[in-house]
Write a protein that holds these residues in place. Sequence first.
Motif, mmCIF file in Angstrom:
data_model
loop_
_atom_site.group_PDB
_atom_site.id
_atom_site.type_symbol
_atom_site.label_atom_id
_atom_site.label_comp_id
_atom_site.label_asym_id
_atom_site.label_seq_id
_atom_site.Cartn_x
_atom_site.Cartn_y
_atom_site.Cartn_z
ATOM 1 N N ASN A 26 -48.247 42.843 32.585
ATOM 2 C CA ASN A 26 -47.535 43.334 33.511
ATOM 3 C C ASN A 26 -46.084 43.481 33.794
ATOM 4 O OD1 ASN A 26 -50.324 42.928 34.156
ATOM 5 N ND2 ASN A 26 -50.186 43.981 36.004
ATOM 6 N N GLY A 27 -45.910 42.210 34.173
ATOM 7 C CA GLY A 27 -44.037 42.009 34.437
ATOM 8 C C GLY A 27 -43.724 42.292 33.375
ATOM 9 N N ILE A 28 -43.367 42.289 31.766
ATOM 10 C CA ILE A 28 -42.842 42.730 31.333
ATOM 11 C C ILE A 28 -42.469 43.749 30.836
ATOM 12 C CG2 ILE A 28 -42.420 42.419 28.259
ATOM 13 C CD1 ILE A 28 -41.419 40.315 30.221
ATOM 14 N N ILE A 29 -43.917 44.812 30.800
ATOM 15 C CA ILE A 29 -43.916 46.278 30.692
ATOM 16 C C ILE A 29 -43.561 46.868 31.715
ATOM 17 C CG2 ILE A 29 -46.202 48.124 30.547
ATOM 18 C CD1 ILE A 29 -47.818 46.174 29.343
ATOM 19 N N GLU A 30 -42.968 46.719 32.795
ATOM 20 C CA GLU A 30 -42.898 47.369 33.937
ATOM 21 C C GLU A 30 -41.358 47.306 33.911
ATOM 22 O OE1 GLU A 30 -44.508 46.118 37.317
ATOM 23 O OE2 GLU A 30 -46.285 46.271 37.281
ATOM 24 N N VAL B 105 -35.476 41.538 22.433
ATOM 25 C CA VAL B 105 -36.809 40.524 22.736
ATOM 26 C C VAL B 105 -38.167 41.105 23.570
ATOM 27 C CG1 VAL B 105 -36.670 38.406 23.668
ATOM 28 C CG2 VAL B 105 -35.168 38.856 22.292
ATOM 29 N N LEU B 106 -37.100 41.577 25.059
ATOM 30 C CA LEU B 106 -38.563 42.264 25.542
ATOM 31 C C LEU B 106 -39.338 42.631 25.420
ATOM 32 C CD1 LEU B 106 -35.594 42.615 28.900
ATOM 33 C CD2 LEU B 106 -37.951 40.977 28.974
ATOM 34 N N LEU B 107 -38.559 43.905 24.640
ATOM 35 C CA LEU B 107 -40.072 45.467 23.434
ATOM 36 C C LEU B 107 -40.495 44.630 22.925
ATOM 37 C CD1 LEU B 107 -36.792 48.174 22.755
ATOM 38 C CD2 LEU B 107 -38.759 48.144 23.971
ATOM 39 N N LEU B 108 -40.042 43.795 22.025
ATOM 40 C CA LEU B 108 -41.160 42.881 21.181
ATOM 41 C C LEU B 108 -42.256 42.128 22.142
ATOM 42 C CD1 LEU B 108 -41.647 41.254 18.218
ATOM 43 C CD2 LEU B 108 -40.468 39.325 19.424
ATOM 44 N N VAL B 109 -41.947 40.750 23.065
ATOM 45 C CA VAL B 109 -43.102 40.270 23.918
ATOM 46 C C VAL B 109 -44.033 41.001 24.716
ATOM 47 C CG1 VAL B 109 -42.919 39.259 25.544
ATOM 48 C CG2 VAL B 109 -41.476 38.264 24.367
ATOM 49 N N GLY B 110 -43.559 42.883 25.367
ATOM 50 C CA GLY B 110 -43.348 43.491 25.796
ATOM 51 C C GLY B 110 -44.852 44.534 25.150
ATOM 52 N N VAL C 100 -45.909 42.600 15.061
ATOM 53 C CA VAL C 100 -45.563 43.948 13.736
ATOM 54 C C VAL C 100 -45.053 45.129 14.678
ATOM 55 C CG1 VAL C 100 -45.625 44.936 11.785
ATOM 56 C CG2 VAL C 100 -46.849 43.127 11.728
ATOM 57 N N SER C 101 -45.546 45.376 15.794
ATOM 58 C CA SER C 101 -44.754 47.441 15.931
ATOM 59 C C SER C 101 -43.893 46.491 16.832
ATOM 60 C CB SER C 101 -46.370 47.044 16.961
ATOM 61 O OG SER C 101 -47.997 47.413 16.044
ATOM 62 N N GLY C 102 -44.310 45.253 18.084
ATOM 63 C CA GLY C 102 -43.049 44.905 19.097
ATOM 64 C C GLY C 102 -41.586 44.878 17.865
ATOM 65 N N ALA C 103 -42.279 43.584 16.288
ATOM 66 C CA ALA C 103 -40.986 43.664 15.854
ATOM 67 C C ALA C 103 -40.299 44.817 15.595
ATOM 68 C CB ALA C 103 -41.135 42.815 14.657
ATOM 69 N N ALA C 104 -41.036 45.512 14.961
ATOM 70 C CA ALA C 104 -40.404 47.173 14.824
ATOM 71 C C ALA C 104 -39.905 48.218 15.268
ATOM 72 C CB ALA C 104 -41.654 48.449 13.894
ATOM 73 N N ALA C 105 -40.378 48.055 16.797
ATOM 74 C CA ALA C 105 -39.458 48.838 18.169
ATOM 75 C C ALA C 105 -38.462 48.079 18.539
ATOM 76 C CB ALA C 105 -40.623 48.392 19.056
ATOM 77 N N ALA C 106 -38.600 46.441 18.276
ATOM 78 C CA ALA C 106 -37.482 45.775 18.679
ATOM 79 C C ALA C 106 -36.227 46.310 17.953
ATOM 80 C CB ALA C 106 -37.624 44.327 19.067
ATOM 81 N N VAL C 107 -36.505 45.888 16.446
ATOM 82 C CA VAL C 107 -34.930 46.051 15.420
ATOM 83 C C VAL C 107 -34.727 47.621 15.584
ATOM 84 C CG1 VAL C 107 -34.942 46.165 12.431
ATOM 85 C CG2 VAL C 107 -36.844 44.509 13.416
ATOM 86 N N ILE C 108 -35.777 48.758 15.733
ATOM 87 C CA ILE C 108 -35.485 50.256 16.070
ATOM 88 C C ILE C 108 -34.033 50.082 16.509
ATOM 89 C CG2 ILE C 108 -36.118 52.538 15.970
ATOM 90 C CD1 ILE C 108 -38.680 51.411 14.482
ATOM 91 N N TYR C 109 -34.755 49.814 18.185
ATOM 92 C CA TYR C 109 -34.009 50.420 19.140
ATOM 93 C C TYR C 109 -32.619 49.071 19.096
ATOM 94 C CZ TYR C 109 -32.355 48.816 24.522
ATOM 95 O OH TYR C 109 -31.135 48.847 24.832
ATOM 96 N N PHE C 110 -32.088 47.907 18.715
ATOM 97 C CA PHE C 110 -31.360 47.279 18.412
ATOM 98 C C PHE C 110 -30.447 48.038 17.557
ATOM 99 C CE2 PHE C 110 -28.318 44.342 16.158
ATOM 100 C CZ PHE C 110 -27.667 43.786 16.923
ATOM 101 N N ILE C 111 -30.850 48.757 16.433
ATOM 102 C CA ILE C 111 -30.298 49.675 15.325
ATOM 103 C C ILE C 111 -29.438 50.638 15.751
ATOM 104 C CG2 ILE C 111 -29.949 50.651 13.259
ATOM 105 C CD1 ILE C 111 -31.948 48.517 11.637
ATOM 106 N N VAL C 112 -30.076 51.076 16.666
ATOM 107 C CA VAL C 112 -30.124 52.417 17.069
ATOM 108 C C VAL C 112 -29.147 52.452 18.558
ATOM 109 C CG1 VAL C 112 -30.655 54.799 18.316
ATOM 110 C CG2 VAL C 112 -32.223 53.479 16.255
#
Length: 281
Positions: free
Chosen positions: A256-260, A155-160, A180-192
Amino acid sequence: MSEKNVAFTRDRSIPKSYELVLTALFTAIIVVMAFTPLGFIPLVVINATIIHIPVILGAIFCGPKKGAFLGFVFGLTSFIKNTLMPTSMSAFVFSPILASSIDGAAGVVKSTIICFVPRILVGIIPYFVYRGIVKLTTSSHAKAAKVISNLVISVLLLVGIHAFFAKMLTTDSKEMIGWVSGAAAAVIYFIVMELTGRKKDGRFLGYVYAGVTGALTNTLLVMPMIYIFYKEAYANALSIEPGAVMGVILGVISFNGIIEAIVAAVLVAAIGMVLNKVHRR
């Protein structure tokens, strides 16, 4: 003692001399980072602060007392830099000396609290988060704990990532691209992580969460304190209406907070695993 129990207790067996060496090393790193560009990572639309990384690592490997000391050093460097080398009109927020000319003795107290309290807590809270995650992932609920942990980071990846693209792009479809980019990164992270993370012990997730909470502790305490203590003065410094300060505060927290927090999670996990291997040798 089982391997899982060893994983939880090994960090506590660090000799005092080793803790002192690490504390001195982290102190030097904080000072260097604070007064050079090394304390920031350029990410196109933001310079992500990483000065809190050695504070978080110090808390994990040396304990909350030394972590609190490192947090104090972090706050002290911020005080010195904003007093002697201010880079913005809002430098008074972290400088009791500058704040005294704005709000008298009350300003000294307010800026001292903002400058030091959140940074000291950055050296305390991650320690207990790390210990809690390690203990949880070595319990009978380990599988559920890891799934929930991976979901939170996703979720943090998605929002960030959405916030990153929303600021970086100028096209009309930037919101869609960001989601879309955030969702893709979040799904990939979760699966990996679900496929590979179960082979890792709880320390890895402990480092990840310590990094996230350490970064968010700083942001989620500093920004609301600025709003509570200095709403009018902060608005004047930024040349905005007082009513717009809340939007600025929320923008800093959500972007800034989420990305950091994501950057801190990656760096603390990577460096933490290396330090743990060095200690084991």
